[in-house]
Design a protein around this motif. Structure first.
Motif, PDB file in Angstrom:
ATOM      1  N   PHE A 188       0.836  -1.193   0.000  1.00 25.49           N
ATOM      2  CA  PHE A 188       0.000   0.000   0.000  1.00 25.49           C
ATOM      3  C   PHE A 188       0.873   1.246   0.000  1.00 25.49           C
ATOM      4  O   PHE A 188       2.020   1.217   0.468  1.00 25.49           O
ATOM      5  CB  PHE A 188      -0.892   0.044   1.249  1.00 25.49           C
ATOM      6  CG  PHE A 188      -2.055  -0.894   1.219  1.00 25.49           C
ATOM      7  CD1 PHE A 188      -3.224  -0.550   0.542  1.00 25.49           C
ATOM      8  CD2 PHE A 188      -1.999  -2.109   1.872  1.00 25.49           C
ATOM      9  CE1 PHE A 188      -4.293  -1.411   0.520  1.00 25.49           C
ATOM     10  CE2 PHE A 188      -3.068  -2.979   1.852  1.00 25.49           C
ATOM     11  CZ  PHE A 188      -4.223  -2.626   1.174  1.00 25.49           C
ATOM     12  N   ARG A 189       0.307   2.329  -0.495  1.00 25.12           N
ATOM     13  CA  ARG A 189       0.909   3.645  -0.355  1.00 25.12           C
ATOM     14  C   ARG A 189      -0.134   4.563   0.279  1.00 25.12           C
ATOM     15  O   ARG A 189      -1.264   4.645  -0.210  1.00 25.12           O
ATOM     16  CB  ARG A 189       1.337   4.213  -1.719  1.00 25.12           C
ATOM     17  CG  ARG A 189       2.426   3.412  -2.414  1.00 25.12           C
ATOM     18  CD  ARG A 189       3.752   3.512  -1.677  1.00 25.12           C
ATOM     19  NE  ARG A 189       4.795   2.725  -2.347  1.00 25.12           N
ATOM     20  CZ  ARG A 189       5.116   1.485  -2.027  1.00 25.12           C
ATOM     21  NH1 ARG A 189       4.450   0.871  -1.051  1.00 25.12           N
ATOM     22  NH2 ARG A 189       6.080   0.846  -2.662  1.00 25.12           N
ATOM     23  N   CYS A 190       0.246   5.208   1.358  1.00 26.29           N
ATOM     24  CA  CYS A 190      -0.633   6.178   2.022  1.00 26.29           C
ATOM     25  C   CYS A 190       0.137   7.487   2.107  1.00 26.29           C
ATOM     26  O   CYS A 190       0.925   7.707   3.021  1.00 26.29           O
ATOM     27  CB  CYS A 190      -1.019   5.669   3.411  1.00 26.29           C
ATOM     28  SG  CYS A 190      -2.234   6.708   4.258  1.00 26.29           S
ATOM     29  N   THR A 191      -0.058   8.363   1.124  1.00 28.70           N
ATOM     30  CA  THR A 191       0.826   9.509   0.942  1.00 28.70           C
ATOM     31  C   THR A 191       0.308  10.803   1.554  1.00 28.70           C
ATOM     32  O   THR A 191       1.063  11.749   1.726  1.00 28.70           O
ATOM     33  CB  THR A 191       1.063   9.771  -0.549  1.00 28.70           C
ATOM     34  OG1 THR A 191      -0.151  10.265  -1.142  1.00 28.70           O
ATOM     35  CG2 THR A 191       1.504   8.515  -1.266  1.00 28.70           C
ATOM     36  N   GLY A 192      -0.984  10.869   1.854  1.00 30.37           N
ATOM     37  CA  GLY A 192      -1.524  12.088   2.442  1.00 30.37           C
ATOM     38  C   GLY A 192      -2.020  13.112   1.445  1.00 30.37           C
ATOM     39  O   GLY A 192      -2.374  14.228   1.833  1.00 30.37           O
ATOM     40  N   SER A 193      -2.071  12.775   0.162  1.00 29.65           N
ATOM     41  CA  SER A 193      -2.604  13.679  -0.858  1.00 29.65           C
ATOM     42  C   SER A 193      -3.440  12.878  -1.840  1.00 29.65           C
ATOM     43  O   SER A 193      -2.895  12.192  -2.709  1.00 29.65           O
ATOM     44  CB  SER A 193      -1.483  14.410  -1.602  1.00 29.65           C
ATOM     45  OG  SER A 193      -2.003  15.146  -2.708  1.00 29.65           O
ATOM     46  N   ALA A 194      -4.751  12.961  -1.710  1.00 27.38           N
ATOM     47  CA  ALA A 194      -5.639  12.206  -2.596  1.00 27.38           C
ATOM     48  C   ALA A 194      -5.498  12.663  -4.041  1.00 27.38           C
ATOM     49  O   ALA A 194      -5.589  11.848  -4.969  1.00 27.38           O
ATOM     50  CB  ALA A 194      -7.088  12.350  -2.131  1.00 27.38           C
ATOM     51  N   ALA A 195      -5.287  13.962  -4.250  1.00 27.29           N
ATOM     52  CA  ALA A 195      -5.137  14.465  -5.620  1.00 27.29           C
ATOM     53  C   ALA A 195      -3.945  13.820  -6.309  1.00 27.29           C
ATOM     54  O   ALA A 195      -4.022  13.397  -7.473  1.00 27.29           O
ATOM     55  CB  ALA A 195      -4.991  15.988  -5.605  1.00 27.29           C
ATOM     56  N   LEU A 196      -2.818  13.712  -5.597  1.00 24.56           N
ATOM     57  CA  LEU A 196      -1.647  13.073  -6.186  1.00 24.56           C
ATOM     58  C   LEU A 196      -1.822  11.564  -6.299  1.00 24.56           C
ATOM     59  O   LEU A 196      -1.350  10.945  -7.262  1.00 24.56           O
ATOM     60  CB  LEU A 196      -0.396  13.405  -5.374  1.00 24.56           C
ATOM     61  CG  LEU A 196       0.199  14.794  -5.613  1.00 24.56           C
ATOM     62  CD1 LEU A 196       1.356  15.056  -4.654  1.00 24.56           C
ATOM     63  CD2 LEU A 196       0.661  14.964  -7.053  1.00 24.56           C
ATOM     64  N   ASP A 197      -2.515  10.945  -5.332  1.00 23.33           N
ATOM     65  CA  ASP A 197      -2.789   9.510  -5.450  1.00 23.33           C
ATOM     66  C   ASP A 197      -3.527   9.204  -6.749  1.00 23.33           C
ATOM     67  O   ASP A 197      -3.189   8.270  -7.481  1.00 23.33           O
ATOM     68  CB  ASP A 197      -3.627   9.029  -4.265  1.00 23.33           C
ATOM     69  CG  ASP A 197      -2.819   8.893  -2.983  1.00 23.33           C
ATOM     70  OD1 ASP A 197      -1.577   8.834  -3.073  1.00 23.33           O
ATOM     71  OD2 ASP A 197      -3.434   8.847  -1.908  1.00 23.33           O
TER      72      ASP A 197
END
Length: 267
Positions: free
Chosen positions: A182-191
Motif C-alpha cells: 500500500f501507499r498512504c501519501t496524504g494527498s488524494a489528488a496526487l494519489d
C-alpha cells in the motif's frame, strides 16, 4: 487545448511556486491548528488568493468551490471551479514534501478540465474531457493490471470519519493479502494522478470532499480508468467514497470490498 485549461494551469503554477518558496523558508509559514488534523496556514490562504485572482481576471462570473467556502460563490453561470490550493496540507506543515495544487472545472455538472500540480517535483498533470490526460505534456495511461496480485494500491486513512475505522481496517487487511503493498501519501489528488500515470494500480478512500478528488477523477478517466463509489455506482460526488483504477482493478476492488462494508458505506 480547452481555453479554460490554460487559465487553470496558470493559476496552479502561480500557487505552486508560492508554496514551494514557503517550503524552502519554513520560518515564514504560520500554522494554526483549528481541530484534530485540521490546520490552517498563511500559505494556503495566499495560494488561494492567487488562484482566485487568476480566475476572476478571466472569468469574473464563474462559481468557485473550496474548503473554506464549502459552497458556490457567485454561481451565476453553469461553470464551477473546484479548488484545493494545498492538497496534502498536513504533509506541508510537517515538512513532508508531497502535496499539490488541485483545480477542476465543472461545466453543466460535468468535469471538463483538471490540473494537479506538484511544485516540489515540477510535475504538471492535466486533462480535458475527450482529449486525454498528460504529465508535462506526455500522454498518460493507467496500468494494464488484470487483478490485485503483485499490485500496489494507494489509500488514505479516514481521519475525519473515524466511525468507519473498523470497516476500513478490515478492508485493508483483506486487500493486503491480495496485493503487494500500500501507499498512504496524504494527498488524494496526487494519489489519483499516480493512478492515471500507472505509478500505482488502484486507489480507494472514505469520505473525501469534491476539492480532494474532482481533478484526479478526470485524470483517471482520461487515462483510460474508472472512478466509482463503493457500490460501483457514480454517487461518489455525494458520498466521497472513491474507488479508482483500470476497469479490472476496480472490479477486483469492489468484489473484495462488498462483504466488508457497513450499510452506510454501501450507499
Amino acid at each position: 487545448m480547452h481555453p479554460i485549461l490554460n487559465i487553470a494551469i496558470r493559476a496552479a503554477r502561480m500557487a505552486g511556486n508560492l508554496i514551494a518558496k514557503y517550503y524552502e523558508n519554513p520560518d515564514a509559514s504560520d500554522v494554526t491548528q483549528k481541530g484534530n488534523n485540521d490546520f490552517v496556514t498563511n500559505v494556503d490562504r495566499e495560494a488561494k488568493r492567487l488562484i482566485f485572482e487568476v480566475i476572476r481576471k478571466s472569468y469574473p462570473k464563474h462559481g468557485i468551490l473550496d474548503k473554506e467556502s464549502s459552497k458556490l460563490t457567485d454561481a451565476v453561470t453553469d461553470t464551477q471551479w473546484i479548488i484545493d490550493p494545498l492538497n496534502g496540507k498536513i504533509n506541508f506543515t510537517k515538512r513532508f514534501p508531497h502535496f499539490a495544487v488541485s483545480i477542476a472545472v465543472r461545466i453543466k455538472e460535468r468535469t471538463e478540465v483538471a490540473v494537479v500540480y506538484d511544485p516540489m517535483r515540477n510535475e504538471l498533470f492535466t486533462a480535458s474531457r475527450g482529449h486525454g490526460a498528460q504529465l508535462n505534456s506526455y500522454r498518460l495511461r493507467v496500468s494494464t493490471a488484470h487483478d490485485l496480485d503483485g499490485k500496489i494500491l494507494a489509500t488514505g486513512f479516514p481521519f475525519e470519519q473515524k466511525q468507519h475505522a473498523n470497516s476500513y481496517m478490515t478492508l485493508v487487511r483483506k486487500l493486503f493479502i491480495q496485493c503487494t503493498d500500500f501507499r498512504c501519501t496524504g494527498s488524494a489528488a496526487l494519489d489519483l494522478a499516480y493512478v492515471a500515470a500507472g505509478r500505482v494500480n488502484g486507489f480507494f478512500e472514505i469520505g473525501l470532499k469534491p476539492w480532494d478528488f474532482s481533478s484526479g477523477e478526470l485524470l483517471v478517466r482520461e487515462a483510460g480508468g474508472l472512478v466509482t463509489d463503493f457500490a460501483g455506482c457514480n454517487n461518489h460526488l455525494r458520498s466521497g467514497n472513491i474507488v479508482a483504477g483500470n476497469p479490472r482493478v476496480v472490479k477486483a476492488l469492489l468484489l473484495s470490498m462488498r462483504d466488508e462494508l457497513s450499510e452506510v458505506l454501501r450507499q
